[in-house]
Write an enzyme that holds these catalytic residues in place. Sequence first.
Site, PDB file in Angstrom:
ATOM      1  N   GLU A 200       0.806  -1.234   0.000  1.00  0.00           N
ATOM      2  CA  GLU A 200       0.000   0.000   0.000  1.00  0.00           C
ATOM      3  C   GLU A 200       0.834   1.277   0.000  1.00  0.00           C
ATOM      4  OE1 GLU A 200      -2.889  -0.273   3.185  1.00  0.00           O
ATOM      5  OE2 GLU A 200      -4.170  -1.570   1.985  1.00  0.00           O
ATOM      6  N   GLU A 386      -5.818  -8.438  -0.470  1.00  0.00           N
ATOM      7  CA  GLU A 386      -6.458  -8.218   0.841  1.00  0.00           C
ATOM      8  C   GLU A 386      -7.918  -7.897   0.609  1.00  0.00           C
ATOM      9  OE1 GLU A 386      -4.704  -5.321   3.487  1.00  0.00           O
ATOM     10  OE2 GLU A 386      -2.676  -5.869   2.862  1.00  0.00           O
TER      11      GLU A 386
HETATM   12  P1  P53 Z   1      -6.846  -2.736   9.881  1.00  0.00           P
HETATM   13  C1  P53 Z   1      -6.621   1.602   5.578  1.00  0.00           C
HETATM   14  C2  P53 Z   1      -7.502   1.396   4.535  1.00  0.00           C
HETATM   15  C3  P53 Z   1      -7.401   0.271   3.761  1.00  0.00           C
HETATM   16  C4  P53 Z   1      -6.399  -0.653   4.028  1.00  0.00           C
HETATM   17  O1  P53 Z   1      -6.652  -2.697   8.306  1.00  0.00           O
HETATM   18  C5  P53 Z   1      -5.506  -0.426   5.043  1.00  0.00           C
HETATM   19  C6  P53 Z   1      -5.623   0.675   5.827  1.00  0.00           C
HETATM   20  C7  P53 Z   1      -4.725   0.885   6.975  1.00  0.00           C
HETATM   21  O2  P53 Z   1      -5.267   0.301   8.135  1.00  0.00           O
HETATM   22  O3  P53 Z   1      -4.463  -1.239   5.305  1.00  0.00           O
HETATM   23  C8  P53 Z   1      -4.469  -2.594   5.001  1.00  0.00           C
HETATM   24  O4  P53 Z   1      -5.841  -3.680  10.401  1.00  0.00           O
HETATM   25  C9  P53 Z   1      -3.095  -3.085   5.373  1.00  0.00           C
HETATM   26  C10 P53 Z   1      -3.070  -4.122   6.460  1.00  0.00           C
HETATM   27  C11 P53 Z   1      -4.189  -3.856   7.430  1.00  0.00           C
HETATM   28  C12 P53 Z   1      -5.499  -4.011   6.680  1.00  0.00           C
HETATM   29  O5  P53 Z   1      -5.587  -3.101   5.634  1.00  0.00           O
HETATM   30  O6  P53 Z   1      -6.638  -1.348  10.311  1.00  0.00           O
HETATM   31  O7  P53 Z   1      -2.359  -3.524   4.258  1.00  0.00           O
HETATM   32  O8  P53 Z   1      -1.802  -4.141   7.052  1.00  0.00           O
HETATM   33  O9  P53 Z   1      -4.163  -4.678   8.551  1.00  0.00           O
HETATM   34  C13 P53 Z   1      -6.718  -3.858   7.552  1.00  0.00           C
HETATM   35  O10 P53 Z   1      -8.245  -3.215  10.102  1.00  0.00           O
END
Ligand code: P53
Length: 489
Positions: A200, A386
Amino acid sequence: MTFKKDFLWGGATAASQHEGGYNLGGRGLSTFDAVTGGGYQIPRRITYMTEDGVCDESPVDSTMTGKIPLGAKGYIKKDVFYPSHEATDFYHHFKEDIALMAEMGFKCFRMSISWSRICPQGMYDLNEEGLQFYDDVFDELLKYGIEPIVTLNHFDMPLYLADHYDGWLSREVIDFFVFYAKIVLTRYKNKVKYWMTFNEMNVLSGWCQIGIHDNCPQNLYQAHHHIFVASAKVVMLGHEINPENKIGMMVSYTPSYPMTCLPEDVMEAIEFNRQKHFYMDIQVKGYYPEYQLKFFERKGIAIQMENDDLNIIKNGTVDYIGFSYYMSTVSSTDPNAEKTEGNQFIACKNPYLKTSDWGWTVDPLGLRIALNEIYDRYHIPMFIVENGLGAPDNIENDGTINDEYRIEYLRNHIQAMKDAVELDGVDLMGYTPWGCIDIVSAGTGEMKKRYGFIYVERYDDGSGDFSRKKKKSFQWYKKVIETNGDELD
Ligand code: P53
């Protein structure tokens, strides 16, 4: 059958959120090791020591944007809980975790290497024990025929580089990163074929992720420039080391819709979406897009480049686009439009859609829209690396965890991805739902926000014995993989 025979079904995690073992096996500290735990709307803090020896704390917001004074160094306090230190202890549980993934039928597992486990100070120092750890992990995966998908850098920075170089603001860090990448690309040449350089890149924003102390726009974009150059160099290097390597980029993809058909709203959405497209244009097309250069000009941002930088960026374009998709958002020029708090930005509320407990707008069709927008624009293979629903889970009296809400979220998103392949003909390589086993949240530092098919007994006060339990979604996802996505009920 909708999906290719070799479609990469699996799951994804990252070192600073899953691995733990922060001071074991010769590992050096990383920035996240000095970031405390938190909760939804309870900000995490960076603990640090100033140049005059004063110990202090500084807030980190939900976009992981934290700042500390120039000259200050990350510092670990006694009796403070730091979730990354043990995370969910993949370090000691990897055999068990991988066996469970194999039981679900995973074809691949996306994980990241902790840079400071390989190079404890992030420079030209090498830790053989760290290299051996990932050898063991990859061997375990390959034993079950699970393809490792490796992110070279997922949000963590060796602390030494933040302390002594102001992180990615220093050009030297490009060479340090390329050195680290060369070591691992060479070492794991016969074990890993799928790589991503940076997670990201479009959200990298402050001390925790890129080690910079003052993230004013000038510094931030300069650091991003260094990251672009490092990434492009590593793509070229990876192709040299093994021409079979598939090396991708990774972007956080949150499509924004115009709130109304007012042309101003449409333009607003285009500008919002450029915050992602910029990062993709550079890594896929190989140049700084015109709109971004104009933006720099208007803001008085001057990126310092060396002669060869633009050539490197041009030649180091990626093989595929990896992206995360969790939600969509809305753009409006109306100052009174109702706002919602997503993790990444304050955006307008979509009156047609529900949000998760953490304020993320749930929008399965948005995934089909994303796949089409990206494919139309770049026409190279895509990989959803993801996707998922962060939600609290309950263990019932009989020991079961009935995460129907998670199944529903994933079912609807997989359906949308099937439609994009079947009806729109996009080229999709695979799907790795986020946090396939419970891990620490990146945005809030919590354990309470869980994504997994596998529950981990670990809680926000640091209690829990790390034991693993299958949730209801475990059997469901196993069936999805078994039928190559045909059966979603
Ligand atoms: P958490 C923001 C928006 C979209 C994806 O996030 C993001 C974020 C930052 O949080 O990050 C990704 O754990 C990232 C992972 C992260 C996951 O989204 O805040 O690549 O490391 O854990 C989910 O719920």
